[in-house]
Design an enzyme around this catalytic site. Structure first.
Site, short mmCIF file in Angstrom:
data_model
loop_
_atom_site.label_atom_id
_atom_site.label_comp_id
_atom_site.label_asym_id
_atom_site.label_seq_id
_atom_site.Cartn_x
_atom_site.Cartn_y
_atom_site.Cartn_z
N LYS A 152 -10.13 -1.54 -0.36
CA LYS A 152 -9.29 -1.93 0.81
C LYS A 152 -10.17 -1.37 2.00
O LYS A 152 -10.30 -2.47 3.08
CB LYS A 152 -8.30 -1.44 0.82
N SER A 200 0.95 -1.08 -0.20
CA SER A 200 0.03 0.06 0.03
C SER A 200 0.82 1.51 0.04
O SER A 200 0.42 2.28 -0.66
CB SER A 200 -0.69 -0.07 1.25
N TYR A 203 -10.24 -9.12 4.66
CA TYR A 203 -8.74 -8.69 4.08
C TYR A 203 -7.71 -9.26 4.83
O TYR A 203 -7.26 -8.76 5.98
CB TYR A 203 -8.80 -7.08 4.27
N ASP A 230 0.43 -0.06 7.75
CA ASP A 230 1.79 -0.58 7.82
C ASP A 230 2.58 -0.17 6.67
O ASP A 230 2.06 0.23 5.60
CB ASP A 230 1.95 -2.01 8.33
N ASP A 282 6.81 -4.12 8.17
CA ASP A 282 7.09 -5.60 8.05
C ASP A 282 8.20 -5.46 7.21
O ASP A 282 8.42 -5.06 6.25
CB ASP A 282 5.89 -6.13 7.30
N ASP A 302 5.29 -2.15 4.27
CA ASP A 302 5.99 -3.36 3.72
C ASP A 302 6.94 -3.07 3.13
O ASP A 302 7.22 -2.13 2.27
CB ASP A 302 5.00 -4.24 2.65
#
Length: 573
Positions: A217, A91, A226, A102, A156, A104
């Site tokens: 989303k 995202s 999701y 978050d 993450d 990634d």
């Protein structure tokens, strides 16, 4: 070629190249306004903070590669030149993140840096940073990952090693040659960034795509569908599904893309794959998604295929139960959009909270427990979460279970007591309203969040002679098909198999960790699964005469489950 022919963005020509009408523009404006009301967009301060955090992580990546290089006897100059680069995907890279999103990230390292280095040296460098609030390494994941909270932002972090001696800051990942001589885990890790970049190249209007994707989303999160880990589409899959509709309606506004999203996918001939571009063959000896060649690929029931080489299925975790749930939610959303167009509803109706904890009479509660160490609990509970879909797949194969519905958000609690026996009792009651009552009356609950120094808490508990237990509960809603059946619904085998599978985790220690699976009726669910202001279901008592009549004319049907302790529980169906 006829110059008037519209550009084709996907594997088929567009369905319509019509420009938006005034009514569609108005509908789109209302959709965007509701996204703002729902706090979907990040603030400018939030944007700057994310950039700062990523810059800090980039310096840690370079320090990581330098440290490993020096440990392997490389010279000072070669160690500095070895580089290392942090990429983003998901995202954040797509430009659809919000205040709670978050980030990634992908750490790309040269060939002399290993995954073991990532989970030791890099892990240790992160732990030295004052900004680190939480860290959860999961080396056994399908894509090994370190989950962190860094300066208030969930980050993450995955890692990929390339077969090159240096990783400069200007490195781009679009070349297929970079995929030579790397393993499958590295391929999967690199795929995130490569796919994200290609998605943006393959959509006609990036702003329209982003508005539509934000809407989808938000809808998917509100409706609890999701989560790739639990058998639903994850972020990249939802993005590709939206991108395909953008290709089919290249001049449409976001609201029309959202409307067509549900219309198209409710008619889609699954398992026909959704693809943004033709699958590319390459010279490398790597597996590319091909259901004609691979039985595993033929088993994908709702395939969405990544556009970057080597193409993979982003929805391989979807099972028959979760597919049914997804399609039911799409039907609901399609009906709401019809009412929005008619002026009977507004966009907020799309984003009403799910009704999971009102929907089923029976739930399975899966409980992961850890004694003393919260950091150990993050590893154990993370393992159980990542494998829950396997239990769902086993449950849906039982004839009496029409559907097994996993809930995508875990619940975590930690309790302190002077008596170990009270903690054992809490573990047995956890996940029920009786467990909540027992905890309030007999235990001290510790709220552990991103700001908590849990090591300090555990040290204080130890020094006081008390005990602490960390608990996580997951729920699976069960829709039963018992009409005309006269037997028990026995789910002991899948529950036992799941327990044994989780215990095969290399770090499993029976003195620290335990797993319990038990049924819970809807009216015995704990209060914490409901938001403030929500009315919890209450069991309506029937008249004694009615009960006597029923007991005389109906045989009792039961669900039998097993828990690791060997006890069996039965539930009236």
């Amino acid at each position: 070629m006829n110059s008037s022919q519209p550009k084709q963005y996907g594997v088929t020509p567009p369905v319509s190249i019509a420009s938006p009408s005034a009514e569609e523009v108005k509908m789109n404006d209302a959709m965007i306004e509701e996204l703002r009301n729902q706090n979907s967009f990040e603030t400018e301060d939030g944007v700057q903070k994310r950039r700062k955090v990523l810059a800090t992580l980039q310096t840690i990546v370079q320090e990581f590669v330098y440290t490993v290089s020096r440990k392997k006897n490389m010279s000072e100059g070669m160690s500095k030149d070895a580089g290392g680069k942090l990429f983003t995907f998901g995202s954040y890279r797509l430009g659809v993140y919000g205040p709670g999103s978050d980030i990634d990230t992908l750490v790309v390292v040269p060939k002399h840096v290993t995954k073991e280095d990532f989970f030791t040296v890099f892990d240790q460098l992160l732990r030295k940073r004052k900004e680190l609030q939480k860290i959860e390494p999961i080396p056994g994941a399908y894509v090994p990952i370190i989950k962190t909270v860094f300066d208030g932002i969930d980050i993450d972090i995955i890692c990929a090693r390339l077969d090159i001696p240096q990783v400069p800051l200007d490195l781009q990942l679009n070349s297929n040659d970079l995929l030579r001589n790397i393993d499958d885990q590295d391929l999967r890790a690199l795929n995130g960034t490569r796919v994200t970049d290609l998605i943006l190249k393959l959509v006609p209007q990036k702003t329209v795509f982003r508005h539509a994707l934000r809407t989808i989303k938000l809808w998917a999160k509100k409706r609890a569908i999701y989560a790739n880990m639990f058998g639903f589409p994850g972020g990249v899959a939802w993005a590709m599904l939206v991108a395909r509709i953008c290709q089919l309606y290249p001049n449409a506004v976001g609201a029309v893309i959202v409307e067509k999203f549900f219309y198209i996918y409710l008619q889609w001939k699954w398992p026909q794959p959704v693809m943004l571009t033709q699958i590319e063959d390459g010279p490398l000896p790597v597996r590319v998604w091909n259901p004609r060649l691979y039985g595993g690929d033929r088993a994908h029931i709702m395939p969405v295929i990544t556009p970057a080489y080597p193409s993979m299925c982003a929805t391989h975790n979807i099972c028959h139960s979760t597919q049914s749930i997804i399609l039911a939610e799409m039907r609901r959303a399609s009906g709401i959009i019809k009412q929005i167009k008619e002026g009977k509803k507004n966009w907020s109706a799309m984003f009403q909270k799910h009704d999971f904890f009102y929907k089923y009479k029976f739930y399975l509660t899966v409980i992961a427990a850890t004694r003393e160490s919260y950091e150990d609990h993050l590893g154990w509970s993370g393992l159980v979460k990542s494998k829950l879909r396997l239990l769902v797949q086993k449950l849906e194969n039982i004839p009496e279970i029409a559907l097994a519905h996993p809930y995508v958000n875990p619940f975590m609690n930690s309790y302190i007591s002077e008596s170990e026996s009270e903690l054992f009792k809490m573990k047995d009651l956890y996940g029920t309203i009786a467990g909540e009552k027992f905890a309030k009356e007999h235990l001290e609950e510790v709220k552990i969040d991103d700001e908590t120094n849990f090591k300090k808490v555990e040290e204080e508990v130890k020094n006081s002679g008390k005990h602490i237990i960390h608990l996580m509960k997951l729920y699976i809603g069960l829709s039963l098909d018992i009409k005309g059946r006269e037997k028990k619904i026995d789910i002991q085998v899948p529950c036992t198999e799941f327990d044994k599978f989780c215990q095969s985790w290399p770090d499993f220690d029976e003195k620290k960790f335990s797993l319990s699976i038990r049924y819970t009726k809807i009216w015995n669910l704990p209060d914490d699964v409901y938001d403030d202001g929500e009315k919890r279901p209450v069991r309506h008592k029937r008249k004694r005469e009615s009960l006597k009549s029923e007991s005389a004319n109906k045989r009792q049907r039961t669900i039998t489950t097993s828990v690791p302790a060997g006890a069996a529980t039965e539930a009236e169906a």
